[in-house]
Motif scaffolding. Structure first.
Motif, PDB file in Angstrom:
ATOM      1  N   SER A  25     -47.636 -92.901  -2.547  1.00 56.15           N
ATOM      2  CA  SER A  25     -46.750 -93.580  -3.477  1.00 56.15           C
ATOM      3  C   SER A  25     -47.510 -93.906  -4.745  1.00 56.15           C
ATOM      4  CB  SER A  25     -46.199 -94.870  -2.850  1.00 56.15           C
ATOM      5  OG  SER A  25     -47.241 -95.834  -2.710  1.00 56.15           O
ATOM      6  N   ASP A  27     -47.749 -96.829  -6.104  1.00 54.66           N
ATOM      7  CA  ASP A  27     -48.502 -98.072  -5.882  1.00 54.66           C
ATOM      8  C   ASP A  27     -49.815 -97.814  -5.148  1.00 54.66           C
ATOM      9  OD1 ASP A  27     -46.578 -99.557  -7.170  1.00 54.66           O
ATOM     10  OD2 ASP A  27     -45.499-100.056  -5.329  1.00 54.66           O
ATOM     11  N   ASN A  28     -49.767 -96.941  -4.142  1.00 56.96           N
ATOM     12  CA  ASN A  28     -50.978 -96.647  -3.373  1.00 56.96           C
ATOM     13  C   ASN A  28     -52.025 -95.930  -4.229  1.00 56.96           C
ATOM     14  OD1 ASN A  28     -49.993 -97.829  -1.065  1.00 56.96           O
ATOM     15  ND2 ASN A  28     -49.235 -95.906  -0.197  1.00 56.96           N
ATOM     16  N   LYS A  31     -53.412 -98.333  -6.879  1.00 53.02           N
ATOM     17  CA  LYS A  31     -54.341 -99.278  -6.237  1.00 53.02           C
ATOM     18  C   LYS A  31     -55.688 -98.606  -5.980  1.00 53.02           C
ATOM     19  CE  LYS A  31     -54.815-102.242  -2.152  1.00 53.02           C
ATOM     20  NZ  LYS A  31     -54.185-102.655  -0.870  1.00 53.02           N
TER      21      LYS A  31
END
Length: 207
Positions: A25, A27-28, A31
């Motif tokens: 994703s 977000d992953n 991060k």
């Protein structure tokens, strides 16, 4: 004319996946970038640094857009990805190895279009058999963002000019092959070389 417009009519079109990629994703990935688990090198960012091409898992190049917060998988599998050259904020040429003696190239148009030229083998019958180039590739001879055209070999060893201006098909000189073309003063030139290293430049006219 924009290159992104003409790609809809070209060879070997494929469309990358949207942001719904299994187990990956935005977000992953973001991060992992923030935690330095994924390193983005300078050449992997587009010029404005609003997007990048990253390789979070082996053999899986992904386009990430920091403004829209979306990601797109560029190819299913590419173990030999080597270099990324951004030509502007939305178009990049991605190159790498596809195995022993061959190289692979993709013209990527963000956010989701990947175009691949036909594979061209240098060992063509017109070359001197004692000095044959022994590799193959699908690298475009020319990508001109300003003119909105690019040149690729086709499966018959002809050079195709997209989006088909005055010289849509060029037959290379007998015994010669080309790795490069250029536009100078509005005219298209192709630089040829034979098996002995002799170079010839042929100008085909205005584009």
């Amino acid at each position: 004319m924009l290159l992104v417009f003409i790609l809809s009519n070209l060879i070997d079109n494929c469309y990358a996946y949207s942001d719904n990629i299994k187990n990956i994703s935005y977000d992953n990935i973001f991060k992992a970038i923030r935690n330095h688990e994924i390193v983005i090198y300078k050449n992997e960012y587009n010029p404005s640094k609003t997007a990048a091409i990253v390789n979070p898992e082996m053999s899986l190049p992904i386009y990430i857009n920091f403004k829209t917060k979306k990601i797109y998988k560029i190819t299913d599998h590419w173990p030999g990805l080597v270099s990324i050259t951004w030509l502007n904020d939305s178009i990049a040429q991605i190159e790498g190895s596809c195995g022993t003696g061959c190289t692979k190239s993709i013209i990527f148009v963000a956010p989701s279009t990947a175009v691949s030229c036909s594979t061209h083998e240098y060992r063509i019958e017109d070359l001197n058999p004692h000095y044959p180039p022994d590799f193959q590739h699908n690298k475009p001879l020319l990508i001109d963002i300003k003119k909105g055209i690019y040149l690729c070999y086709d499966n018959a060893d002809n050079i195709q000019v997209f989006p088909l201006p005055k010289h849509p098909t060029i037959r290379p000189l007998k015994g010669y092959y080309s790795e490069k073309a250029e536009i100078k003063h509005g005219k298209l030139s192709v630089i040829y070389e034979n098996g002995h290293g002799k170079v010839k430049r042929v100008t085909y006219g205005e584009v």
